[in-house]
Design an enzyme around this catalytic site. Structure first.
Site, PDB file in Angstrom:
ATOM      1  N   ASP A  13       0.809  -1.221   0.000  1.00 20.61           N
ATOM      2  CA  ASP A  13       0.000   0.000   0.000  1.00 20.61           C
ATOM      3  C   ASP A  13       0.844   1.273   0.000  1.00 20.61           C
ATOM      4  OD1 ASP A  13      -2.244  -1.651   0.100  1.00 20.61           O
ATOM      5  OD2 ASP A  13      -2.199  -1.702   2.290  1.00 20.61           O
ATOM      6  N   GLY A  15       1.492   3.006  -2.591  1.00 18.69           N
ATOM      7  CA  GLY A  15       1.066   3.895  -3.685  1.00 18.69           C
ATOM      8  C   GLY A  15       1.605   3.399  -5.025  1.00 18.69           C
ATOM      9  N   LYS A  16       1.801   2.076  -5.123  1.00 18.87           N
ATOM     10  CA  LYS A  16       2.335   1.490  -6.369  1.00 18.87           C
ATOM     11  C   LYS A  16       1.408   1.774  -7.556  1.00 18.87           C
ATOM     12  CE  LYS A  16       2.331  -2.515  -4.306  1.00 18.87           C
ATOM     13  NZ  LYS A  16       2.080  -2.138  -2.902  1.00 18.87           N
ATOM     14  N   GLY A  40      -4.489  -4.374  -3.827  1.00 18.54           N
ATOM     15  CA  GLY A  40      -5.482  -3.342  -4.095  1.00 18.54           C
ATOM     16  C   GLY A  40      -4.720  -2.105  -4.509  1.00 18.54           C
ATOM     17  N   HIS A  41      -4.771  -1.777  -5.774  1.00 15.01           N
ATOM     18  CA  HIS A  41      -3.996  -0.655  -6.300  1.00 15.01           C
ATOM     19  C   HIS A  41      -4.964   0.438  -6.764  1.00 15.01           C
ATOM     20  CE1 HIS A  41      -0.497  -3.674  -7.195  1.00 15.01           C
ATOM     21  NE2 HIS A  41      -0.771  -3.542  -5.918  1.00 15.01           N
ATOM     22  N   GLN A 224       2.106  -6.083  -3.189  1.00 18.69           N
ATOM     23  CA  GLN A 224       2.556  -6.155  -1.789  1.00 18.69           C
ATOM     24  C   GLN A 224       3.861  -5.357  -1.608  1.00 18.69           C
ATOM     25  OE1 GLN A 224       1.523  -9.568  -3.218  1.00 18.69           O
ATOM     26  NE2 GLN A 224      -0.426  -8.668  -2.704  1.00 18.69           N
ATOM     27  N   VAL A 300      -8.656  -3.685  -0.203  1.00 22.24           N
ATOM     28  CA  VAL A 300      -9.229  -5.008  -0.452  1.00 22.24           C
ATOM     29  C   VAL A 300     -10.187  -5.412   0.664  1.00 22.24           C
ATOM     30  CG1 VAL A 300      -8.670  -7.456  -0.777  1.00 22.24           C
ATOM     31  CG2 VAL A 300      -7.195  -5.699  -1.773  1.00 22.24           C
TER      32      VAL A 300
END
Ligand code: GDP
Ligand code: IMO
Ligand code: MG
Length: 429
Positions: A13, A15-16, A40-41, A224, A300
């Site tokens: 998480d 900020g990818k 969850g992006h 991840q 997610v």
């Protein structure tokens, strides 16, 4: 133009999604190589928020190829649902712009159920997983009983493979006094969606070789973060895949010469979702304030993310383990309102100073962070697009991270929006 791999450098998480979407302007092909729909992006483009789980974050741009590599575990129902949802937002995903690896392993309902059963058992350690079946699917992959995308093409072979798989799972389920899985029902369920999935299926290693020959630019998108890596992370409180950059090669089928720049995505503070060690965690008003300002809720599972000070010692370690060439620093704006900031520069363990994060769980739980105090900037940085426009103390904070980690800061993100990003060094040199 060179190819770039993006990896999360903390506990996910970071900020990818935002950075991959921003960078994908310069790429032709965007490749996911590990993880699954535990990821969850989030991207914000023209005031529309896109939340992606399996689809690569380049998908919202036109004329890009999205690839899901063999290292990803694919829940076929989740994937088809995600395609439907993104199509509703006006993004066209079809077999011309999405390819999935024929040798990727599938997540089946039996995996999700086992993940949930284990998370709810009182007698074993709770990991705090996303309950998506990720761990059990990877276990079956290395156990050589997994069902792969290409298996959907041959009913007879599929039936034999499901026998092997259910032989294993039904023994476990009997031991746990759960209902055993009905083979015919599972096969029927799979055959209902098989043609929809198979239309995207390709030998990705071969496609990537062609793409390289055509001198197209590839962007690899990790899911991840390095501290959730099954080898290098806070084991057993990790995910079940390798998240370090090496996974980009094994998880897509290409050679060392394919990646020219590794970009580590780093959040300006630290968060983690789920259980496990977290030395700089702030279980107080400051942690709460960071979480509120940073909107730190899981994409997610909607769980509240744990928040803490920036751990420079950990990020330095991640940079070394994954050979990171540049850092994309995100969410600096979340720290706008703090008079003073702490940055962890090492630990104390059993009365001794150490400059790295040890591998043993007990040591990881026992380390005490050693902090360097820094002055906050107490000025707005939201939406700033130039280095010189950042407040002086914000520049000092960023420069300290750069010098401590010994890695160039390649970009700084100042809001969730695509355009609110300061570019300092172009990774696609
Ligand atoms: P990922 O899993 O690494 O892609 O990160 P997530 O999307 O799960 O979480 C990052 C969250 O921070 C998302 O809600 C993003 O929209 C948001 N975000 C990304 N960059 C920035 C930034 O620079 N500032 C702020 N305030 N939010 C950001
Ligand atoms: P992105 O790509 C943050 C965490 C879970 C749990 C552990 C194991 O959005 O950064 P799993 O379901 O993978 O078996 O859960 O890993 N986790 C993540 N945390 N971001 C993620 O992905 C994560 N994917 C898994 O919370 O602690
Ligand atoms: Mg995320």
């Amino acid at each position: 133009m060179s190819n770039v791999a993006v990896v999360g450098s903390q506990w996910g998480d970071e900020g990818k999604g935002k950075i991959v979407d921003w960078l994908s302007e310069k790429a032709d092909v965007i490749v996911r190589f590990q993880g699954g729909h535990n990821a969850g992006h989030t991207l914000v483009v023209d005031n529309i928020t896109y939340k992606l789980n399996l689809l690569p974050s380049g998908v919202v741009r036109k004329n890009k190829i999205s690839i899901i590599g063999n290292g990803v575990v694919i829940d076929p129902w989740a994937l088809l649902n995600e395609i439907i949802e993104i199509n509703k937002l006006g993004i066209k995903v079809n077999d011309e712009n999405l390819y999935i690896a024929e040798n990727a392993n599938l997540i089946l309902p039996v995996h999700k159920e086992l993940d949930e059963i284990r998370e709810d058992l009182k007698s074993i350690v709770k990991i705090g997983t996303t309950r998506k079946g990720i761990g059990p699917a990877y276990e079956d992959k290395v156990g050589r009983r997994g069902i792969r995308v290409m298996d959907l093409a041959n009913k007879k072979n599929l039936s034999r493979k499901i026998d092997t798989l259910l032989n294993h799972h039904n023994s476990i389920r009997k031991g746990l006094e759960r209902k055993i899985v009905d083979k015919d029902q599972l096969i029927k369920k799979l055959l209902t969606i098989s043609s929809e999935i198979l239309k995207y299926s390709k030998p990705i290693w071969k496609k990537l070789a062609e793409i390289k020959k055509e001198k197209k630019t590839i962007l690899f998108e990790g899911a991840q973060g390095i501290l959730l890596d099954v080898d290098h992370g806070t084991y057993p409180f990790v995910t079940s895949s390798n998240t370090v950059v090496g996974a980009a090669l094994s998880g897509s089928g290409c050679g060392l010469d394919t990646i020219n720049y590794v970009l580590g995505i780093v959040k300006a503070y630290t968060t983690r979702v789920g259980e496990g060690p977290f030395p700089t965690e702030l279980k107080n008003e400051i942690g709460k304030k960071i979480g509120e300002k940073g909107k730190e809720f899981g994409t997610v599972t909607n769980r509240q993310r744990r928040c803490g000070w920036f751990d420079a010692a950990l990020v330095k370690q991640s940079c070394t383990i994954s050979g990171i060439n540049g850092i994309a620093l995100t969410k600096i704006d979340v720290l706008d309102d703090f008079n003073e900031l702490n940055v962890c520069i090492g630990y104390e363990l059993d009365g001794k100073k150490i400059d790295y994060f040890p591998s043993g769980l007990q040591d990881q739980l026992n380390v005490k962070p050693i902090y360097k105090k820094m002055d906050g900037w107490v000025k707005n940085t939201i939406g700033i697009k130039k280095w010189k426009d950042l407040p002086e103390n914000a520049r000092k904070y960023v420069s300290f991270i750069e010098s401590f980690c010994g890695v160039k800061i390649s970009s700084i993100s100042t809001s969730p929006k695509r355009e609110d990003t300061i570019l300092l060094e172009n990774p696609f040199k």
